[in-house]
Design an enzyme around this catalytic site. Sequence first.
Site, mmCIF file in Angstrom:
data_model
loop_
_atom_site.group_PDB
_atom_site.id
_atom_site.type_symbol
_atom_site.label_atom_id
_atom_site.label_comp_id
_atom_site.label_asym_id
_atom_site.label_seq_id
_atom_site.Cartn_x
_atom_site.Cartn_y
_atom_site.Cartn_z
ATOM 1 N N HIS A 46 11.558 -3.856 -20.135
ATOM 2 C CA HIS A 46 11.608 -2.800 -21.157
ATOM 3 C C HIS A 46 11.603 -3.374 -22.571
ATOM 4 C CE1 HIS A 46 16.106 -3.368 -20.883
ATOM 5 N NE2 HIS A 46 16.006 -3.181 -22.183
ATOM 6 N N ASP A 90 12.567 -4.556 -13.680
ATOM 7 C CA ASP A 90 12.784 -4.627 -15.126
ATOM 8 C C ASP A 90 12.861 -6.078 -15.609
ATOM 9 O OD1 ASP A 90 13.024 -3.754 -17.714
ATOM 10 O OD2 ASP A 90 15.140 -3.225 -17.581
ATOM 11 N N GLY A 161 19.721 -4.909 -27.755
ATOM 12 C CA GLY A 161 19.393 -6.231 -28.302
ATOM 13 C C GLY A 161 19.874 -7.348 -27.406
ATOM 14 N N ASN A 162 20.913 -7.047 -26.579
ATOM 15 C CA ASN A 162 21.373 -8.010 -25.571
ATOM 16 C C ASN A 162 20.412 -8.091 -24.390
ATOM 17 O OD1 ASN A 162 24.680 -7.533 -26.434
ATOM 18 N ND2 ASN A 162 23.993 -9.566 -25.804
ATOM 19 N N SER A 163 19.589 -7.074 -24.209
ATOM 20 C CA SER A 163 18.699 -7.014 -23.052
ATOM 21 C C SER A 163 17.865 -8.284 -22.927
ATOM 22 C CB SER A 163 17.760 -5.811 -23.166
ATOM 23 O OG SER A 163 18.473 -4.611 -23.078
ATOM 24 N N LEU A 218 10.589 -5.015 6.462
ATOM 25 C CA LEU A 218 10.783 -5.319 7.882
ATOM 26 C C LEU A 218 9.828 -4.532 8.768
ATOM 27 C CD1 LEU A 218 14.684 -5.504 8.297
ATOM 28 C CD2 LEU A 218 13.046 -7.379 8.113
ATOM 29 N N GLY A 219 9.221 -3.492 8.211
ATOM 30 C CA GLY A 219 8.311 -2.685 9.021
ATOM 31 C C GLY A 219 9.045 -1.728 9.947
#
Length: 338
Positions: A46, A90, A161-163, A218-219
């Site tokens: 993001h 993300d 801003g920490n992202s 895993l199907g």
Amino acid sequence: AVVQIFVRSYVTTEDNDNSDQLLAAESSSGSGIILSPDGYILTNAHVVKNAHNIKVQLNVRTEAEAQAQGDNTLNRPLPATLIGIDHESDLAIVKISRTNLPYLELGDSDQLRQGQIVLALGNPLGLDNSVSLGVVSAVARQVKPDDPMVYIQPDAPINPGNSGGPLVDADGHVMGIDTFILSQSGGSEGIGFAIPSNLAKQIYTQLKAHGHVHRAQLGLYAETITPDMAEGLNLETDHGVVVSDLRPDGAAESAGIQVDDILTSVNGRRIATVGELNALIYRLSPGDKVVVHIHRGQEKLDLPVVTEEQSNELDAMADLADPIKNVVPELGIVGLDI
């Protein structure tokens, strides 16, 4: 090794006069972690979403060391290239053209424990080189029941801003990537979330190699066992998940798993709900081997299963595209011959 990322992006806005959507430019900033000496930087998707221009500001200590070696170009933001992006987790990778950079290595988030001291580093609200202190509130928090993503929940203050910045333990090991907060006020209320480093490591490796992520499965299709279901169906156990269907010739069927088998653990980890099963498989890559413990009537079996890749036609097409030969620069597109 913690950097500030500046982004110019296009966003849609509403025109109040005629209710039309308009395209507008927007500036934003976030954080990132240098993970290799040649300039590969991990951040949140993001942070760089819809970016048409990305620049990276190295931290002041790195700049001072570079300038001492005669490089005077580092006192300003450096242009960066988007290498890969994965909106589902993300996470994204950008790269700058520099070498001999300080870098961090992703630690083992499975070793993190509730109550352990952690620090969140980054650039909250544009204040570069900031650090906040807290403890781990939870090591495996699912924010939404149907979401396979599992987060570390620290109470260290995390703000816009920490992202993309690191969540480190007291020994400096990167245990997570600071990602978002839950807040009623818009500011930090001590409920932050970080992507575990073990998941970030897997995503980083695939983005760096392919530009996108190949996910495992895993199907099989399963349902969470409830006490009422266990009583009504006379099941041998009242916890775990029951296999309701299998993908033909899929990984689970090939391993010998059958419909109505009760799956109680994977690789020794107890599975109580379908959500827990999906969260565990989400952290794996196609081709990984897991041991599934199942109950089949009076039998208890340990079956090895090799995970298979989720089918994704767009990713398959992307793998066929050569970013050099298939690009049409005049139109800004990459094409494939049919």
